[in-house]
Design a protein around this motif. Structure first.
Motif, PDB file in Angstrom:
ATOM      1  N   PHE A 147     -10.595  -6.143  -3.659  1.00 60.25           N
ATOM      2  CA  PHE A 147      -9.944  -5.404  -2.582  1.00 60.25           C
ATOM      3  C   PHE A 147      -8.427  -5.373  -2.786  1.00 60.25           C
ATOM      4  O   PHE A 147      -7.789  -4.336  -2.625  1.00 60.25           O
ATOM      5  CB  PHE A 147     -10.266  -6.027  -1.224  1.00 60.25           C
ATOM      6  N   GLY A 148      -7.856  -6.518  -3.139  1.00 54.16           N
ATOM      7  CA  GLY A 148      -6.415  -6.579  -3.367  1.00 54.16           C
ATOM      8  C   GLY A 148      -5.984  -5.694  -4.514  1.00 54.16           C
ATOM      9  O   GLY A 148      -4.945  -5.019  -4.443  1.00 54.16           O
ATOM     10  N   LYS A 164      -9.691   5.676   2.783  1.00 54.83           N
ATOM     11  CA  LYS A 164     -10.277   4.474   3.368  1.00 54.83           C
ATOM     12  C   LYS A 164      -9.347   3.280   3.185  1.00 54.83           C
ATOM     13  O   LYS A 164      -9.185   2.453   4.089  1.00 54.83           O
ATOM     14  CB  LYS A 164     -11.628   4.201   2.719  1.00 54.83           C
ATOM     15  N   MET A 165      -8.696   3.208   2.024  1.00 50.39           N
ATOM     16  CA  MET A 165      -7.780   2.097   1.761  1.00 50.39           C
ATOM     17  C   MET A 165      -6.545   2.181   2.660  1.00 50.39           C
ATOM     18  O   MET A 165      -6.030   1.159   3.124  1.00 50.39           O
ATOM     19  CB  MET A 165      -7.357   2.099   0.295  1.00 50.39           C
ATOM     20  N   MET A 182       0.829  -1.192   0.000  1.00 51.04           N
ATOM     21  CA  MET A 182       0.000   0.000   0.000  1.00 51.04           C
ATOM     22  C   MET A 182       0.871   1.253   0.000  1.00 51.04           C
ATOM     23  O   MET A 182       0.380   2.369   0.135  1.00 51.04           O
ATOM     24  CB  MET A 182      -0.890  -0.037   1.260  1.00 51.04           C
ATOM     25  N   ASN A 183       2.178   1.051  -0.140  1.00 52.12           N
ATOM     26  CA  ASN A 183       3.155   2.145  -0.075  1.00 52.12           C
ATOM     27  C   ASN A 183       3.168   2.794   1.311  1.00 52.12           C
ATOM     28  O   ASN A 183       3.401   3.995   1.447  1.00 52.12           O
ATOM     29  CB  ASN A 183       2.876   3.199  -1.145  1.00 52.12           C
ATOM     30  N   ALA A 202      -3.431  -0.840  -6.399  1.00 58.63           N
ATOM     31  CA  ALA A 202      -3.575   0.339  -7.255  1.00 58.63           C
ATOM     32  C   ALA A 202      -3.347   1.622  -6.466  1.00 58.63           C
ATOM     33  O   ALA A 202      -2.674   2.552  -6.928  1.00 58.63           O
ATOM     34  CB  ALA A 202      -4.965   0.357  -7.892  1.00 58.63           C
ATOM     35  N   THR A 203      -3.903   1.677  -5.253  1.00 56.38           N
ATOM     36  CA  THR A 203      -3.719   2.857  -4.405  1.00 56.38           C
ATOM     37  C   THR A 203      -2.257   3.012  -4.011  1.00 56.38           C
ATOM     38  O   THR A 203      -1.730   4.124  -3.952  1.00 56.38           O
ATOM     39  CB  THR A 203      -4.604   2.769  -3.152  1.00 56.38           C
TER      40      THR A 203
END
Length: 369
Positions: free
Chosen positions: A218-219, A241-242, A78-79, A224-225
């Motif tokens: 979700f993954g 939210k992510m 998610m970085n 992507a985020t």
């Protein structure tokens, strides 16, 4: 069906392989400069690994490190840099041990209660950093570092006999009291010892991690985020939210890192409970490139170094050799991955150039015909 990319696989293996070779060579140089044999310590470690009891220790340690590294890897995808895994894991182990020792339930329910409490505490502690990041823009690195320190102080206060702790008679140690046998998780008895039951659960979670990240919406949103927050928002993903969700899940998995030892051996939390597991998890996640398979082998390697080096001092070598090698692995990972990345970019540009040239030659022949 996606075409098999041989170059991508080779580049993926090149990074950790180069890091290990460099770390091995640098450790050998350190041994030579200190007037020691540069090969014998490795031979001794391999010989130690032939004992079945050492193999069991390595496997059990691998389970703990695997969970810690998965927690870190979820943040990485998610970085996010969740440095607080160590605090989340220790606080979760301590609180779940207190809850486990205060109740008596049928075996499966007792174990389930301890595990759920550990996940909730870990998620709560990581969620603080997630909320600070999404609402106030506070870096998760700074927040989780501070939360590690707070968790250490909070545990030291909670485990006092005047609060939730218990001091065994004739001992200077402080514990949370022993969990009833109904809360002990059965293990796998093998020659050399017992493989913790939760160690096997840890490896199963690696499969869950892979499936969720690569086979669910979700993954995809999470990856992507992590790759581009603005692009994810443009496609309808709620980036904040992510971020919060990723921190909560990372913390929940971190809370599980203490379960193999708590449910399989100690059955209590004490001052001697391992520290630094979360930081080792960062090394393993980096070395394993956030892949469940890569993380497994990285956790196995680090566990091998730790457990087989424990008796080196009896042969005249400091057991800290393994710690030196782990530190060099971290440095080597950063450098080697950057070198491999740059080579990969050049290789990709070369392949594109070759394809364009081939297409141009084909077009020229068609025009001439």
């Amino acid at each position: 069906m996606r075409k098999f990319d041989k170059d991508r696989l080779l580049l993926g293996l090149a990074g950790p392989a180069l890091a290990l070779v460099v770390a091995f060579l640098l450790t050998s140089v350190v041994l030579l400069l200190s007037g020691r044999d540069a090969i014998e310590p490795y031979q001794l470690m391999v010989e130690n690994a032939e004992f079945t009891d050492v193999q069991v220790l390595i496997l059990n340690q691998t389970g703990t490190y695997y969970l810690a590294a998965l927690a870190v890897a979820i943040g990485f995808r998610m970085n996010l840099f969740n440095i607080g895994v160590d605090g989340q894991y220790r606080l979760a182990a301590m609180v779940s041990a207190v809850v486990g020792a205060s109740v008596t339930l049928p075996g499966p329910l007792h174990i389930l209660l301890i595990v759920v409490v550990a996940m909730l505490v870990g998620a709560f502690w990581a969620g603080i950093a997630g909320i600070l990041k999404t609402t106030r823009g506070v870096s998760e690195v700074v927040a989780t570092i501070m939360l590690n320190a707070i968790a250490t102080a909070l545990i030291a206060w909670l485990i006092l006999p005047a609060n939730l702790g218990v001091q065994p008679a004739g001992s200077n140690d402080l514990t949370t009291g022993e969990i009833a046998e109904s809360g002990w998780m059965p293990g796998l008895d093998v020659e050399g010892g017992t493989v913790y039951g939760f160690t096997l659960v840890a490896f199963a979670l690696g499969v869950v991690y892979w499936f969720v990240l690569n086979r669910t919406r979700f993954g995809f949103d999470l990856r992507a985020t992590g790759a581009s927050e603005s692009a994810a928002q443009a496609s309808g993903v709620d980036a904040k939210k992510m971020v919060l969700t990723a921190m909560l899940i990372s913390g929940a998995v971190a809370g599980l890192a203490g379960m193999p030892l708590l449910l399989g051996q100690t059955h209590t939390y004490s001052l001697s409970f391992p520290v630094g597991v979360g930081f080792t998890g960062i090394t393993i996640a980096l070395l394993g490139r956030n892949s469940p398979v890569g993380i497994f082998f990285a956790a196995l390697l680090i566990s091998f170094l730790e457990k087989t080096s424990a008796s080196l001092d009896t042969y005249g070598y400091e057991k800290e050799i393994a710690i030196i090698m782990q530190g060099l692995i971290v440095i080597s990972v950063v450098v080697s991955y950057e070198l491999v990345r740059q080579y990969g970019l050049r290789r990709q540009q070369q392949k594109v150039g070759e394809e364009l040239a081939a297409q141009a030659r084909k077009t020229k022949k068609e025009v001439a015909a």
